[in-house]
Design a protein around this motif. Structure first.
Motif, PDB file in Angstrom:
ATOM      1  N   ILE A  43      19.622  73.598 102.493  1.00  7.73           N
ATOM      2  CA  ILE A  43      20.985  73.469 103.011  1.00  7.73           C
ATOM      3  C   ILE A  43      21.817  72.576 102.094  1.00  7.73           C
ATOM      4  CG2 ILE A  43      22.331  72.408 104.880  1.00  7.73           C
ATOM      5  CD1 ILE A  43      20.208  73.616 106.820  1.00  7.73           C
ATOM      6  N   TYR A  44      21.262  71.461 101.670  1.00  3.75           N
ATOM      7  CA  TYR A  44      22.003  70.557 100.787  1.00  3.75           C
ATOM      8  C   TYR A  44      22.278  71.215  99.434  1.00  3.75           C
ATOM      9  CZ  TYR A  44      22.211  66.476 103.763  1.00  3.75           C
ATOM     10  OH  TYR A  44      22.532  65.607 104.772  1.00  3.75           O
ATOM     11  N   GLU A  45      21.323  71.991  98.951  1.00  2.00           N
ATOM     12  CA  GLU A  45      21.529  72.680  97.670  1.00  2.00           C
ATOM     13  C   GLU A  45      22.694  73.660  97.772  1.00  2.00           C
ATOM     14  OE1 GLU A  45      19.084  75.781  94.901  1.00  2.00           O
ATOM     15  OE2 GLU A  45      17.989  74.053  95.689  1.00  2.00           O
ATOM     16  N   LEU A  46      22.716  74.459  98.836  1.00  7.31           N
ATOM     17  CA  LEU A  46      23.784  75.436  99.019  1.00  7.31           C
ATOM     18  C   LEU A  46      25.109  74.780  99.397  1.00  7.31           C
ATOM     19  CD1 LEU A  46      21.842  78.247 100.893  1.00  7.31           C
ATOM     20  CD2 LEU A  46      22.709  78.328  98.552  1.00  7.31           C
ATOM     21  N   GLY A  47      25.043  73.706 100.186  1.00  8.85           N
ATOM     22  CA  GLY A  47      26.262  73.015 100.616  1.00  8.85           C
ATOM     23  C   GLY A  47      26.998  72.349  99.478  1.00  8.85           C
ATOM     24  N   GLY A  48      26.242  71.917  98.473  1.00  8.39           N
ATOM     25  CA  GLY A  48      26.853  71.332  97.287  1.00  8.39           C
ATOM     26  C   GLY A  48      27.222  69.867  97.440  1.00  8.39           C
ATOM     27  N   PRO A  49      27.861  69.332  96.414  1.00  2.00           N
ATOM     28  CA  PRO A  49      28.185  67.905  96.389  1.00  2.00           C
ATOM     29  C   PRO A  49      29.158  67.473  97.485  1.00  2.00           C
ATOM     30  CG  PRO A  49      29.126  69.023  94.478  1.00  2.00           C
ATOM     31  CD  PRO A  49      28.249  70.016  95.178  1.00  2.00           C
ATOM     32  N   GLN A  50      29.995  68.395  97.959  1.00  2.00           N
ATOM     33  CA  GLN A  50      30.935  68.029  99.028  1.00  2.00           C
ATOM     34  C   GLN A  50      30.185  67.686 100.312  1.00  2.00           C
ATOM     35  OE1 GLN A  50      32.480  71.847  98.403  1.00  2.00           O
ATOM     36  NE2 GLN A  50      34.533  71.126  97.845  1.00  2.00           N
TER      37      GLN A  50
END
Length: 173
Positions: A37-44
């Protein structure tokens, strides 16, 4: 459309108003589904999470979902399964509280459709039969408050176990 649905597949490809993310108490990238999820969600997503207060076991926090096919992420910290030892009963209460907190937060934000993974059954090692019973105890009672609640299991074997628990213990749901 049934209010509570059990399915199997990649939860990260399904659309809903809210996607439930198993979280670390500091709302940082965890392992398993959380890492995806964090990988797909990105830095934002990571930046939003830094601005939120610590999340205790059984609590929930909310962020936008950014690059995921949901509008919101509902983060909840699940307990660690301790193999049914003296702390096992508390872990069961905490796991039910995860579902309750997510549902309460979603309802307060007007989110009508939610996607749940098998909370606790991944890296926190709850057996699927136990995780299913705790989840379904909460979800079957509250499904009518939402357009749809979907539990997306990662394997056909997990789906079969959740269906068995639903049929055996919650046949009218």
């Amino acid at each position: 459309m049934e209010p509570l649905r059990l399915t199997c597949g990649n939860i990260l490809t399904l659309r809903a108003g809210g996607l439930v993310c198993p979280a670390h108490k500091h709302l940082v990238r965890g392992r398993g589904l959380s890492a995806q999820i964090y990988e797909l969600g990105g830095p934002q997503l990571a930046a939003d999470c830094k601005n939120l207060p610590e999340c205790g076991i059984g609590e929930a926090r909310i962020t936008r979902a950014y690059n995921l096919p949901a509008e919101y992420l509902l983060h909840t910290v699940t307990p660690q399964w301790s193999s049914g030892d003296q702390w096992g009963a508390e872990a069961l209460v905490q796991l039910r509280r995860c579902y309750q907190s997510v549902l309460d937060l979603a309802r307060s934000k007007g989110i009508g459709t939610l996607l749940f993974p098998a909370l606790g059954a991944g890296t926190n090692r709850f057996p699927h039969s136990i995780a299913a019973h705790q989840a379904l105890e909460v979800l079957t009672k509250r499904a009518g408050e939402f357009q749809q609640l979907t539990v997306c299991l990662h394997t056909p074997a997990a789906l079969a176990e959740w269906r068995r628990v639903k049929e055996d213990f919650f046949p009218d749901a």
